[in-house]
Structures are given as structure tokens and as C-alpha cells.
Enzyme design. Structure first.
Site, PDB file in Angstrom:
ATOM      1  N   MET A  30     -10.739  -4.982   7.783  1.00  0.00           N
ATOM      2  CA  MET A  30     -10.584  -4.794   9.214  1.00  0.00           C
ATOM      3  C   MET A  30      -9.602  -3.642   9.456  1.00  0.00           C
ATOM      4  O   MET A  30      -8.800  -3.304   8.590  1.00  0.00           O
ATOM      5  CB  MET A  30     -10.034  -6.075   9.865  1.00  0.00           C
ATOM      6  CG  MET A  30     -10.936  -7.276   9.735  1.00  0.00           C
ATOM      7  SD  MET A  30     -10.199  -8.744  10.516  1.00  0.00           S
ATOM      8  CE  MET A  30      -8.666  -8.892   9.600  1.00  0.00           C
ATOM      9  N   ASP A  31      -9.689  -3.054  10.632  1.00  0.00           N
ATOM     10  CA  ASP A  31      -8.765  -1.998  11.063  1.00  0.00           C
ATOM     11  C   ASP A  31      -8.923  -0.671  10.333  1.00  0.00           C
ATOM     12  O   ASP A  31      -8.063   0.194  10.442  1.00  0.00           O
ATOM     13  CB  ASP A  31      -7.297  -2.446  10.922  1.00  0.00           C
ATOM     14  CG  ASP A  31      -6.933  -3.579  11.849  1.00  0.00           C
ATOM     15  OD1 ASP A  31      -7.613  -3.740  12.883  1.00  0.00           O
ATOM     16  OD2 ASP A  31      -5.975  -4.313  11.545  1.00  0.00           O
ATOM     17  N   CYS A  32     -10.016  -0.487   9.577  1.00  0.00           N
ATOM     18  CA  CYS A  32     -10.174   0.784   8.869  1.00  0.00           C
ATOM     19  C   CYS A  32     -11.171   1.701   9.563  1.00  0.00           C
ATOM     20  O   CYS A  32     -11.487   2.766   9.044  1.00  0.00           O
ATOM     21  CB  CYS A  32     -10.571   0.552   7.410  1.00  0.00           C
ATOM     22  SG  CYS A  32     -12.251  -0.079   7.187  1.00  0.00           S
ATOM     23  N   GLY A  33     -11.701   1.288  10.718  1.00  0.00           N
ATOM     24  CA  GLY A  33     -12.519   2.193  11.524  1.00  0.00           C
ATOM     25  C   GLY A  33     -14.004   2.116  11.292  1.00  0.00           C
ATOM     26  O   GLY A  33     -14.725   3.074  11.589  1.00  0.00           O
ATOM     27  N   LYS A  34     -14.516   0.984  10.810  1.00  0.00           N
ATOM     28  CA  LYS A  34     -15.953   0.878  10.520  1.00  0.00           C
ATOM     29  C   LYS A  34     -16.805   1.038  11.778  1.00  0.00           C
ATOM     30  O   LYS A  34     -17.772   1.808  11.790  1.00  0.00           O
ATOM     31  CB  LYS A  34     -16.253  -0.467   9.850  1.00  0.00           C
ATOM     32  CG  LYS A  34     -15.602  -0.647   8.486  1.00  0.00           C
ATOM     33  CD  LYS A  34     -15.969  -1.967   7.863  1.00  0.00           C
ATOM     34  CE  LYS A  34     -15.549  -3.157   8.705  1.00  0.00           C
ATOM     35  NZ  LYS A  34     -14.074  -3.208   8.932  1.00  0.00           N
ATOM     36  N   ASP A  38     -24.228  -2.650  12.164  1.00  0.00           N
ATOM     37  CA  ASP A  38     -22.808  -2.997  12.147  1.00  0.00           C
ATOM     38  C   ASP A  38     -22.625  -4.488  11.887  1.00  0.00           C
ATOM     39  O   ASP A  38     -23.537  -5.281  12.104  1.00  0.00           O
ATOM     40  CB  ASP A  38     -22.158  -2.608  13.475  1.00  0.00           C
ATOM     41  CG  ASP A  38     -20.644  -2.493  13.367  1.00  0.00           C
ATOM     42  OD1 ASP A  38     -20.149  -2.227  12.262  1.00  0.00           O
ATOM     43  OD2 ASP A  38     -19.953  -2.656  14.394  1.00  0.00           O
ATOM     44  N   GLU A  39     -21.425  -4.856  11.446  1.00  0.00           N
ATOM     45  CA  GLU A  39     -21.105  -6.250  11.084  1.00  0.00           C
ATOM     46  C   GLU A  39     -22.123  -6.785  10.068  1.00  0.00           C
ATOM     47  O   GLU A  39     -22.559  -7.936  10.121  1.00  0.00           O
ATOM     48  CB  GLU A  39     -21.069  -7.144  12.329  1.00  0.00           C
ATOM     49  CG  GLU A  39     -20.131  -6.679  13.424  1.00  0.00           C
ATOM     50  CD  GLU A  39     -18.655  -6.759  13.039  1.00  0.00           C
ATOM     51  OE1 GLU A  39     -18.339  -7.284  11.943  1.00  0.00           O
ATOM     52  OE2 GLU A  39     -17.809  -6.298  13.820  1.00  0.00           O
ATOM     53  N   ALA A  40     -22.471  -5.938   9.121  1.00  0.00           N
ATOM     54  CA  ALA A  40     -23.539  -6.265   8.171  1.00  0.00           C
ATOM     55  C   ALA A  40     -23.151  -7.376   7.205  1.00  0.00           C
ATOM     56  O   ALA A  40     -24.028  -7.956   6.553  1.00  0.00           O
ATOM     57  CB  ALA A  40     -23.940  -5.011   7.391  1.00  0.00           C
ATOM     58  N   GLN A  41     -21.876  -7.678   7.111  1.00  0.00           N
ATOM     59  CA  GLN A  41     -21.484  -8.792   6.241  1.00  0.00           C
ATOM     60  C   GLN A  41     -22.086 -10.111   6.704  1.00  0.00           C
ATOM     61  O   GLN A  41     -22.269 -11.048   5.906  1.00  0.00           O
ATOM     62  CB  GLN A  41     -19.955  -8.924   6.181  1.00  0.00           C
ATOM     63  CG  GLN A  41     -19.272  -9.432   7.445  1.00  0.00           C
ATOM     64  CD  GLN A  41     -18.935  -8.306   8.404  1.00  0.00           C
ATOM     65  OE1 GLN A  41     -19.334  -7.160   8.213  1.00  0.00           O
ATOM     66  NE2 GLN A  41     -18.153  -8.625   9.434  1.00  0.00           N
TER      67      GLN A  41
END
Length: 226
Positions: free
Chosen positions: A11-15, A86-89
Site C-alpha cells: 500500500m502507499d506505493c502509487g499503484k 486494479d486491485e488485482a489481488q
């Protein structure tokens, strides 16, 4: 040649920021793309960045078939040159396989974005399958930081600022939760193992006064401590 690329990080790395920037860049060159997301913090059918950027997207659930989504759009006349996922996890392993098929058989680029491991430092099924199938896995270069200043490598789930290690793998929260609410925090491996969040560190760390030695205090008084 089309490719499946997995952009990963904590988190917080700009994905999500990068996901929206990539969509902008490709669309600006006349390419047609479709945005997908799942369980974004901003709500249903939305890609949001902590920088304040937001854009509508198609919400993914367990019934979503990416192959059918692209085929249907192309049948109706859309070229669908690329997908932003996005949010592919949170995607299922089968859905990741569908994304790979879209790349291989429909020649559409797929750019997937997600965190790799959950709050227990275990792989999400979607992320695991992406690592196995992606043409490229890229770790984002913007480094999220632990409260200690070291590079954050792990995601922690907290309740009232205290790290928890049990519960469902997927519980939606944000980096700032109110009393009794689930929140998330990024930590370095050392502090994740020790379950030491920023709040715990503040509560257990020495105060400024306890760091003063007697001789230091004596020096400030103009004398020397015995």
C-alpha cells in the site's frame, strides 16, 4: 505484441495512481481501454488514488469473465486495445487465467495492479497466479515507508492501532480507521514480525525526558553531575 504485466507493491506505493496515469497515456494516443477494479476503498465501481484521483471503472466480482467482457465489447464494435485491472489481488486465479487468455488470443494488453501479500504476509490467490503467468512483474519504484523510516515491505491490519493476525483475508479498510474500525498500515519486515505498529511504538518508546542523562542535565545547569 500484447503482454500481461503485473505491477506490484505494498500500500502507499502509487499503484492506483499509476493505473490511472497509464490509462490516460494510452487513451491520449487513441487506444481504447476498459478499466476494472474490485473493492476499492472509495466504493463500488471506482478506481481511486490516495492523491485524490478517481475514475469510474467496471466492478469485478466472482462471476466476472474477462474473456466474455472483451468479446462482448468487440462484438459491439469497440476495439478494446487494453485492460487496466486494479486491485488485482482480489481476483480469482481463474480470472487471472482469463486475463492471460485475453492477451494471448485477443492480443489486448493487460496491465494489472495489486499488492502481493495480505496482512499475514501470505500471497493473495490472484497475485500468486499473476506472478506465475505474467510476462513481466514490476515492483513499483516509489517506496512506501515504515514508521521507522525503513522501506515498508509488508501490509499490516490494525484494530485501534494494534496489529491483528487473524481474520478473513479480505476486509476492506483504509490507512486511517476510527475507534473500533479496521485499518491498514505498511511496515518493514522487522516490525511486522514484532507486530509493532506506529501506535504501539509511540506507546512503548522512551519519551524525550527519559533520554536525558544526569550529566547532560548537569551540563545544562552549568555544572557537572557527580
Amino acid at each position: 505484441m500484447a503482454e500481461l504485466v503485473f505491477f506490484s507493491g505494498t500500500m502507499d506505493c502509487g499503484k492506483s495512481t499509476l493505473a490511472l496515469q497509464m490509462h490516460h497515456n494510452h487513451a491520449a494516443r487513441g487506444r481504447d481501454g476498459v478499466l476494472f477494479t474490485r473493492q476499492d476503498r472509495a466504493g463500488n465501481a471506482m478506481i481511486s488514488s490516495r492523491l485524490g484521483l478517481q475514475r469510474r471503472a467496471d466492478e469485478v466480482d466472482d462471476t466476472t469473465d474477462f474473456w466474455a467482457e472483451v468479446v462482448t465489447r468487440r462484438t459491439r464494435g469497440r476495439p478494446v486495445d487494453y485492460l487496466i485491472a486494479d486491485e488485482a489481488q482480489f481476483y480469482t486465479a481463474v480470472q487471472v487465467e482469463q486475463l492471460a487468455r485475453v492477451v494471448d488470443e485477443l492480443s489486448a494488453d493487460v496491465y494489472a495492479f495489486g499488492i502481493t501479500t495480505d496482512f499475514r504476509a501470505r500471497l493473495f490467490p490472484g497475485s500468486a497466479r499473476l506472478v506465475e503467468l505474467a510476462d513481466r512483474v514490476e515492483v513499483l519504484q516509489v517506496r512506501a515507508l515504515c514508521w521507522c523510516g525503513a522501506r515498508a515491505t509488508h501490509n499490516a491490519r490494525t484494530l485501534d492501532g494494534v496489529m491483528v493476525v487473524e481474520g478473513d483475508q479480505v476486509v476492506v479498510g483504509d490507512v486511517a480507521g476510527g475507534a473500533g474500525e479496521v485499518a491498514y498500515e505498511v511496515l518493514c519486515r522487522r516490525h511486522h514480525v514484532r507486530r509493532m505498529t506506529a501506535r504501539v511504538a509511540r506507546a512503548t518508546g522512551p519519551s524525550a525526558q527519559t533520554l536525558l542523562f544526569d550529566d547532560d542535565a548537569g551540563d545544562r545547569r552549568g555544572g557537572t553531575a557527580p
